[in-house]
Design an enzyme around this catalytic site. Structure first.
Site, PDB file in Angstrom:
ATOM      1  N   HIS A   1      32.393  55.532  26.522  1.00 55.81           N
ATOM      2  CA  HIS A   1      33.389  56.562  26.223  1.00 55.81           C
ATOM      3  C   HIS A   1      32.786  57.463  25.157  1.00 55.81           C
ATOM      4  O   HIS A   1      32.216  56.972  24.185  1.00 55.81           O
ATOM      5  CB  HIS A   1      34.682  55.912  25.720  1.00 55.81           C
ATOM      6  CG  HIS A   1      35.801  56.883  25.639  1.00 55.81           C
ATOM      7  ND1 HIS A   1      36.559  57.233  26.735  1.00 55.81           N
ATOM      8  CD2 HIS A   1      36.270  57.618  24.607  1.00 55.81           C
ATOM      9  CE1 HIS A   1      37.455  58.126  26.364  1.00 55.81           C
ATOM     10  NE2 HIS A   1      37.306  58.373  25.086  1.00 55.81           N
TER      11      HIS A   1
ATOM     12  N   CYS B   1      40.260  53.389  28.361  1.00 56.01           N
ATOM     13  CA  CYS B   1      38.839  53.625  28.647  1.00 56.01           C
ATOM     14  C   CYS B   1      37.884  53.045  27.610  1.00 56.01           C
ATOM     15  O   CYS B   1      37.018  52.242  27.945  1.00 56.01           O
ATOM     16  CB  CYS B   1      38.542  55.123  28.749  1.00 56.01           C
ATOM     17  SG  CYS B   1      39.423  55.931  30.080  1.00 56.01           S
TER      18      CYS B   1
END
Ligand SMILES: *[C@@H]1O[C@H](CO)[C@@H](O)[C@H](O)[C@H]1NC(C)=O
Ligand SMILES: *[C@@H]1O[C@H](CO)[C@@H](O)[C@H](O)[C@H]1NC(C)=O
Ligand SMILES: *[C@@H]1O[C@H](CO)[C@@H](O)[C@H](O)[C@H]1NC(C)=O
Ligand SMILES: *[C@@H]1O[C@H](CO)[C@@H](O)[C@H](O)[C@H]1NC(C)=O
Ligand SMILES: *[C@@H]1O[C@H](CO)[C@@H](O)[C@H](O)[C@H]1NC(C)=O
Ligand SMILES: *[C@@H]1O[C@H](CO)[C@@H](O)[C@H](O)[C@H]1NC(C)=O
Length: 463
Positions: free
Chosen positions: A136, A82
């Protein structure tokens, strides 16, 4: 220099300038108002969608978006993790340049003070807004989703996100557990809601506010599902009866696979329901009936996500913004559902690196909606008869998420930043990816004046 040489040089200069101007060719001419941007980012979604040819999946709202979009069949993330993937596509730089392959550093401090997509839009007069998981969270975005640089207003995070990994999943024993498989009764969970529902509601509230704004908007909405745990409204399970769930066609760890290419899926092993299976580390395997349940819950999470996308796009339509808003739909990377013996992201197999990528551009990928016409009416995935919708247009070329940044900028008609020098740690604004704008010049639209020069434009050189 002989005349032929001069001619080539002249031709080269002309082509270079034509190509440079087309690089930022906006679909509409400069007299029209700037287009808004809605960027939908999904977490851990591989192209298991009806519009990508998956026959089992019920994703009618995303399919409907695809039916009005240009869809890239072979789009790949820079990395199947991610934080590095998001930092890469949001800055338009490769992980080798952001120096982030994990979760543990902030690029502005450890690599270079690189500009981001929302920052560039903000600096070009847009109101930029972040809802849900866009950057993130944590150190990789300086615990602030890169505020204040990227966003005009403080990023929004759904309050119920904090329950994602807590014991809110009712097991067969009637007790609450922190499980991998977590179909819930929404009325029963803390706060009586789920993060993606809250994000949709907040995004719609922000869209409503833009009606009174003099500025175009850039709204990024980051959905959490189908990331693990599979915590979703339990009715979605009914869309995928276990007997209809197939297993991965290639479930064996490939013979001779180097250990470095394999990830032992520790993320799911920590969940109570998976722990109880006493799986052997690192290869498992997972009992076949539990494999089916994982796949069932991943697919159910996608259908739940699809309803959120449906509500969001339907609201955009109701607010009469579908004629003035570019919609980009993307995932940060995929996820292996048993292929090659993997149940995780992290690897470099196609199932984890290939992503859905599509762009709706009003008047370009679909005709402008007439007054009162709805392009994105909400479709209920539980409808017994669902018409299968094909993508409007498709591109088969291999493309990478690095292209998201120059493509969005180009589609919005902003100046596309120049290619990065090598190395580029000292350069705040440049691009490492190719703009995909040339794919939006369609044969049947060639009378559009902004496209006239197409045939003289050489393809961009690879880096
Ligand atoms: C620009 O757009 C306007 C409104 O759509 C149109 O009337 C005009 O002809 C266009 N101009 C050019 C040069 O394409
Ligand atoms: C980094 O970029 C931001 C946004 O352009 C700017 O405000 C800031 O001063 C820069 N920081 C450094 C250390 O150059
Ligand atoms: C990161 O956040 C801290 C705390 O808010 C702040 O002091 C620091 O300036 C930020 N870093 C950058 C590069 O903006
Ligand atoms: C499950 O499979 C059967 C047999 O192919 C099919 O008739 C049924 O519609 C499927 N159910 C769902 C929910 O897809
Ligand atoms: C897993 O191990 C525990 C402790 O040894 C045992 O009680 C349990 O029955 C085992 N479960 C399975 C599915 O084998
Ligand atoms: C979009 O449609 C609405 C309603 O028909 C109209 O008022 C508005 O001017 C249109 N915007 C653009 C950019 O065409």
């Amino acid at each position: 220099m002989p005349p032929a040489g001069w001619c080539l040089l002249w031709l080269g200069l002309v082509l270079a300038s034509v190509c440079a101007s087309l690089e930022s060719a906006a679909p509409s001419n400069s007299t029209t108002a700037p287009l808004n941007v809605l960027l939908i980012i999904v977490d851990d979604l591989r192209p298991s969608l009806g519009c990508y040819g998956d026959k089992l999946l019920r994703s009618p709202n995303i399919d409907q978006l695809a039916s009005h979009s240009l869809l890239f069949q072979n789009a790949f993330a820079q990395q199947a993790v991610c934080a590095p993937s998001r930092v890469s596509f949001l800055t338009g730089r490769r992980p080798d340049t952001t120096r982030l392959y994990d979760f543990n550093s902030y690029w502005r401090v450890h690599a270079g003070n690189f500009s981001t997509i929302p920052q560039y839009f903000k600096e070009n007069g847009y109101v930029t807004m972040s809802v849900g998981k866009v950057f993130h969270p944590g150190i990789s975005s300086n615990y602030s989703d890169d505020s204040p640089y990227s966003w005009s207003i403080p990023p929004y995070h759904p309050s119920s996100e904090k329950y994602e990994n807590t014991k809110t999943c009712r097991g067969p024993d009637g007790e609450l557990h922190a499980n991998l498989l977590c179909p819930v009764d929404v009325a029963d969970v803390p706060e009586g809601t789920l993060p993606d529902k809250q994000s949709t509601e907040q995004a719609i509230r922000l869209l409503e506010k833009t009606k009174t704004s003099a500025h175009p908007f850039f709204l990024a909405v980051g959905y959490h599902k189908p990331h693990i745990p599979f915590r979703y409204p339990k009715e979605f399970q009914k869309l995928y009866p276990l007997e209809n769930i197939t297993l991965a066609p290639d479930p064996q760890v490939p013979a001779g696979l180097p250990p470095v290419a394999y990830n032992p899926w520790m993320d799911i092993r920590q969940r109570e329901d998976v722990q109880a299976l006493n799986l052997s580390v690192p290869y498992g395997p997972i009992p076949v009936d539990f494999q089916r349940k994982i796949r069932q819950s991943y697919f159910a999470s996608i259908s739940y996500l699809d309803t959120q996308v449906g509500h969001l796009l339907s609201a955009l339509d109701d607010l009469q913004l579908a004629n003035s808003t570019i919609i980009a739909f993307v995932s940060d990377h995929g996820w292996a559902l048993g292929e090659h013996g993997e149940w995780a992201k992290y690897s470099n197999f196609d199932v984890t690196t290939r992503v859905p990528l599509m762009f709706y551009v009003p008047g370009r990928t679909a005709p402008l909606p007439e007054a009162g016409e709805k392009l994105f009416p909400y479709i209920d995935p539980f409808d017994s008869v669902l018409e299968r919708m094909e993508p409007g247009r498709q591109v088969m070329d291999l493309v990478e998420l690095l292209s998201l940044s120059p493509t969005l900028v180009g589609l919005a008609g902003l100046h596309v930043p120049p290619r990065c020098p090598v190395p580029s740690f000292h350069v705040e604004l440049c691009r490492e990816g190719q703009s995909l704008v040339k794919h939006f010049r369609f044969q049947d639209l060639e009378d559009d004046p902004s496209l006239r020069e197409e045939s003289t434009c050489l393809p961009e050189l690879p880096l």
